[in-house]
Design a protein around this motif. Structure first.
Motif, PDB file in Angstrom:
ATOM      1  N   GLN A 286       0.856  -1.262  -0.024  1.00  0.00           N
ATOM      2  CA  GLN A 286      -0.083  -0.065  -0.065  1.00  0.00           C
ATOM      3  C   GLN A 286       0.911   1.481  -0.059  1.00  0.00           C
ATOM      4  OE1 GLN A 286      -2.581  -0.437   3.385  1.00  0.00           O
ATOM      5  NE2 GLN A 286      -4.087  -1.490   2.326  1.00  0.00           N
ATOM      6  N   THR A 287       2.027   1.168   0.730  1.00  0.00           N
ATOM      7  CA  THR A 287       2.950   2.417   0.816  1.00  0.00           C
ATOM      8  C   THR A 287       3.537   2.634  -0.686  1.00  0.00           C
ATOM      9  OG1 THR A 287       3.514   1.739   2.954  1.00  0.00           O
ATOM     10  CG2 THR A 287       4.883   3.494   1.850  1.00  0.00           C
ATOM     11  N   ALA A 288       4.083   1.472  -1.334  1.00  0.00           N
ATOM     12  CA  ALA A 288       4.578   1.564  -2.737  1.00  0.00           C
ATOM     13  C   ALA A 288       3.464   2.066  -3.655  1.00  0.00           C
ATOM     14  CB  ALA A 288       4.992   0.229  -3.026  1.00  0.00           C
ATOM     15  N   ILE A 289       2.155   1.875  -3.591  1.00  0.00           N
ATOM     16  CA  ILE A 289       1.268   2.067  -4.358  1.00  0.00           C
ATOM     17  C   ILE A 289       0.808   3.792  -4.183  1.00  0.00           C
ATOM     18  CG2 ILE A 289      -1.426   2.114  -4.952  1.00  0.00           C
ATOM     19  CD1 ILE A 289      -1.110  -1.150  -4.609  1.00  0.00           C
ATOM     20  N   PHE A 290       0.746   4.019  -2.929  1.00  0.00           N
ATOM     21  CA  PHE A 290       0.644   5.444  -2.494  1.00  0.00           C
ATOM     22  C   PHE A 290       1.665   6.419  -3.195  1.00  0.00           C
ATOM     23  CE2 PHE A 290       1.555   9.236   0.228  1.00  0.00           C
ATOM     24  CZ  PHE A 290       0.189   9.862  -0.029  1.00  0.00           C
ATOM     25  N   VAL A 291       3.041   6.002  -2.817  1.00  0.00           N
ATOM     26  CA  VAL A 291       4.174   6.653  -3.555  1.00  0.00           C
ATOM     27  C   VAL A 291       3.967   6.824  -4.950  1.00  0.00           C
ATOM     28  CG1 VAL A 291       6.752   6.771  -3.775  1.00  0.00           C
ATOM     29  CG2 VAL A 291       5.511   6.274  -1.533  1.00  0.00           C
ATOM     30  N   VAL A 292       3.881   5.831  -5.685  1.00  0.00           N
ATOM     31  CA  VAL A 292       3.680   5.989  -7.219  1.00  0.00           C
ATOM     32  C   VAL A 292       2.686   6.607  -7.577  1.00  0.00           C
ATOM     33  CG1 VAL A 292       2.899   4.552  -9.227  1.00  0.00           C
ATOM     34  CG2 VAL A 292       4.776   3.811  -7.622  1.00  0.00           C
ATOM     35  N   PHE A 293       1.431   6.665  -7.013  1.00  0.00           N
ATOM     36  CA  PHE A 293       0.167   7.522  -7.264  1.00  0.00           C
ATOM     37  C   PHE A 293       0.347   8.775  -7.016  1.00  0.00           C
ATOM     38  CE2 PHE A 293      -3.800   9.436  -5.996  1.00  0.00           C
ATOM     39  CZ  PHE A 293      -4.546   9.375  -7.227  1.00  0.00           C
ATOM     40  N   PHE A 294       1.149   9.102  -5.734  1.00  0.00           N
ATOM     41  CA  PHE A 294       1.581  10.608  -5.368  1.00  0.00           C
ATOM     42  C   PHE A 294       2.313  11.230  -6.489  1.00  0.00           C
ATOM     43  CE2 PHE A 294       4.576  13.487  -3.439  1.00  0.00           C
ATOM     44  CZ  PHE A 294       3.724  14.482  -2.830  1.00  0.00           C
TER      45      PHE A 294
END
Length: 80
Positions: free
Chosen positions: A8-16
């Motif tokens: 979830q953290t990786a997905i958030f960073v990519v989306f951000f």
């Protein structure tokens, strides 16, 4: 346990970063001529919504402004 899922953290960073650099990503398709300038301005512009939206408009209107200029020139030639 910290409660932070690495996926979830990786997905958030990519989306951000995708949202932050959205003007640059759009400039690849719509305003390649000014891509470098848009990318450089995009780094600090992410801190200001006004500057970020202005870059978004600049990135998207690249080909449109060229079409409008050609249309204006053709109207000037035909009016002469």
């Amino acid at each position: 346990m910290s409660g932070l899922d690495p996926v979830q953290t990786a997905i958030f960073v990519v989306f951000f970063f995708a949202v932050w650099f959205l003007p640059s990503l759009l400039a690849i398709f719509f305003n390649r001529k000014h891509l470098g300038k848009i990318f450089l301005a995009n780094v600090p512009a992410g801190l200001s919504w006004i500057a970020w939206v202005a870059l978004l408009v600049w990135a998207v209107t690249g080909k449109l402004s060229g079409k409008l200029a050609k249309k204006y020139e053709s109207q000037q030639v035909s009016a002469s």
